[in-house]
Write an enzyme that holds these catalytic residues in place. Structure first.
Site, PDB file in Angstrom:
ATOM      1  N   ASP A 224       0.831  -1.126  -0.026  1.00 31.17           N
ATOM      2  CA  ASP A 224       0.223   0.054   0.042  1.00 31.17           C
ATOM      3  C   ASP A 224       0.902   1.361  -0.113  1.00 31.17           C
ATOM      4  O   ASP A 224       0.439   2.384  -0.633  1.00 31.17           O
ATOM      5  CB  ASP A 224      -0.965   0.145   1.297  1.00 31.17           C
ATOM      6  CG  ASP A 224      -1.984  -1.121   0.924  1.00 31.17           C
ATOM      7  OD1 ASP A 224      -2.375  -1.269   0.001  1.00 31.17           O
ATOM      8  OD2 ASP A 224      -2.915  -1.142   1.983  1.00 31.17           O
TER       9      ASP A 224
ATOM     10  N   GLU B 214      -5.467   9.545   4.416  1.00 26.94           N
ATOM     11  CA  GLU B 214      -5.743  10.687   5.488  1.00 26.94           C
ATOM     12  C   GLU B 214      -4.703  11.992   5.304  1.00 26.94           C
ATOM     13  O   GLU B 214      -3.818  11.935   4.743  1.00 26.94           O
ATOM     14  CB  GLU B 214      -5.788  10.187   6.572  1.00 26.94           C
ATOM     15  CG  GLU B 214      -4.461   9.756   7.289  1.00 26.94           C
ATOM     16  CD  GLU B 214      -3.943   8.548   7.038  1.00 26.94           C
ATOM     17  OE1 GLU B 214      -2.521   8.694   6.388  1.00 26.94           O
ATOM     18  OE2 GLU B 214      -4.651   7.591   6.857  1.00 26.94           O
TER      19      GLU B 214
ATOM     20  N   ASP C  88      -3.925  15.923  20.890  1.00 32.81           N
ATOM     21  CA  ASP C  88      -2.588  15.574  20.348  1.00 32.81           C
ATOM     22  C   ASP C  88      -2.634  15.926  18.893  1.00 32.81           C
ATOM     23  O   ASP C  88      -1.698  16.282  18.181  1.00 32.81           O
ATOM     24  CB  ASP C  88      -2.199  14.088  20.439  1.00 32.81           C
ATOM     25  CG  ASP C  88      -1.592  13.530  21.733  1.00 32.81           C
ATOM     26  OD1 ASP C  88      -1.459  14.245  22.542  1.00 32.81           O
ATOM     27  OD2 ASP C  88      -1.295  12.538  21.725  1.00 32.81           O
TER      28      ASP C  88
ATOM     29  N   THR D 116      -9.793   2.989   7.050  1.00 30.75           N
ATOM     30  CA  THR D 116      -9.416   1.859   7.679  1.00 30.75           C
ATOM     31  C   THR D 116      -7.936   1.879   8.046  1.00 30.75           C
ATOM     32  O   THR D 116      -7.286   1.082   8.674  1.00 30.75           O
ATOM     33  CB  THR D 116      -9.452   0.880   6.461  1.00 30.75           C
ATOM     34  OG1 THR D 116      -8.557   1.141   5.395  1.00 30.75           O
ATOM     35  CG2 THR D 116     -11.061   0.416   6.037  1.00 30.75           C
ATOM     36  N   ALA D 117      -7.410   3.206   7.902  1.00 29.39           N
ATOM     37  CA  ALA D 117      -5.762   3.376   8.197  1.00 29.39           C
ATOM     38  C   ALA D 117      -5.874   3.924   9.599  1.00 29.39           C
ATOM     39  O   ALA D 117      -6.233   3.465  10.680  1.00 29.39           O
ATOM     40  CB  ALA D 117      -5.338   4.067   7.090  1.00 29.39           C
TER      41      ALA D 117
ATOM     42  N   LYS E 185      -9.101   4.548  11.772  1.00 30.66           N
ATOM     43  CA  LYS E 185      -9.256   3.422  12.626  1.00 30.66           C
ATOM     44  C   LYS E 185      -8.677   3.192  13.850  1.00 30.66           C
ATOM     45  O   LYS E 185      -9.162   2.932  14.851  1.00 30.66           O
ATOM     46  CB  LYS E 185      -9.472   2.413  11.696  1.00 30.66           C
ATOM     47  CG  LYS E 185     -10.037   0.732  12.441  1.00 30.66           C
ATOM     48  CD  LYS E 185     -10.146  -0.276  11.357  1.00 30.66           C
ATOM     49  CE  LYS E 185     -10.580  -1.403  12.156  1.00 30.66           C
ATOM     50  NZ  LYS E 185      -9.758  -2.011  13.282  1.00 30.66           N
TER      51      LYS E 185
END
Length: 267
Positions: free
Chosen positions: A45, A123, A150, A161-162, A165
């Site tokens: 990926d 993202e 943070d 999903t990265a 999540k």
């Protein structure tokens, strides 16, 4: 058809890329890294993300195919031992594709220099180098909350999903043209209060983040970073562009989620 092979420098990936080049040439398919119709990534990926940013100025004219040479990738449909099967599919290609939403990012600087614009497949995050990040969050131009913590993660549906999540965000189907904002270790007490839950924003709305301090912020866009520049504000919205994958046997989104995080052998 013109094909580009975009691989990493690993031994396994180099071996697959060499076999792929030989097979494509034998099949009469033109190799062209400057003006391709299809980009085949060889690696994982991370390699596909790198290829996406390399070719993001021609997303309306290119489709992607991923071969993974290590652990199963979320965006990669083909295994390293399926080179010939992929070549056969390319020979029979009729333009079929599936597309996913992207995130557009506008960065304004406190020193008045020209804003930057970027696209993300997964993202974008905004954090401070050290200490607590304080920022005002606006949705569609209206003040929503003052954030302390943070940082913030704004993701696409496939990017949900990265990192999203991992920080407690929801997994969102790419059938929705939407972006998601998840808080990273927000501070919630009697003095400071945020929503404390992920937000899902439709295509006709946008998120604007204004850090209280323009210094010492780190902005990530997938694997790319902006730091050392005084950030005034970041605006996030669904992009007009989309990423397209050649749909020879493109794995359905929820099949990817199941195989990546659950696994039938564990059921």
């Amino acid at each position: 058809m013109k094909v580009s092979i975009y691989g990493n420098n690993g031994q396994a990936s180099t071996k697959v890329a060499t076999a792929l080049k030989k097979g494509l040439t034998a099949a009469g398919i033109v190799l062209d890294s400057l003006d391709p119709d299809i980009v085949i990534t060889v690696g994982g990926d991370g390699t596909l993300l790198s290829a996406f940013h390399h070719y993001n100025d021609r997303l309306d004219r290119v489709r992607f195919v991923g071969i993974h040479t290590g652990h199963l990738g979320f965006y990669t449909d083909w295994r390293d031992y399926e080179v010939q099967e992929l070549i056969d599919s390319l020979v029979e290609d009729n333009g079929q594709s599936v597309s996913y939403p992207l995130l557009t990012i506008k960065v304004e600087y406190a020193d008045g220099t020209h804003p930057d614009r970027a696209l993300a497949l997964n993202e974008s995050t905004i954090k401070k180098v050290s200490g607590t990040m304080v920022a005002d969050v606006y949705i569609k131009g209206e003040f929503f909350e003052s954030f302390r913590g943070d940082g913030l993660c704004i993701s696409t549906p496939t990017g949900s999903t990265a990192y999203n999540k991992a920080v407690g965000g929801a997994v969102l189907s790419p059938q929705f043209d939407a972006i998601q904002m998840a808080e990273i270790a927000s501070i919630n007490n009697l003095v400071f209060r945020t929503l404390g839950s992920p937000l899902i924003i439709p295509a006709d709305e946008w998120i604007r983040v204004e850090p209280a301090s323009s210094a010492n912020n780190v902005l990530m866009c997938d694997q790319l970073s902006i730091e050392g520049r005084p950030i005034k504000a970041i605006t996030y919205q669904i992009a007009q562009q989309r990423i397209s994958f050649a749909e020879y046997r493109h794995t359905h989104f929820w099949q990817r989620v199941e195989s990546s995080f659950i696994g039938r052998e564990n059921g």
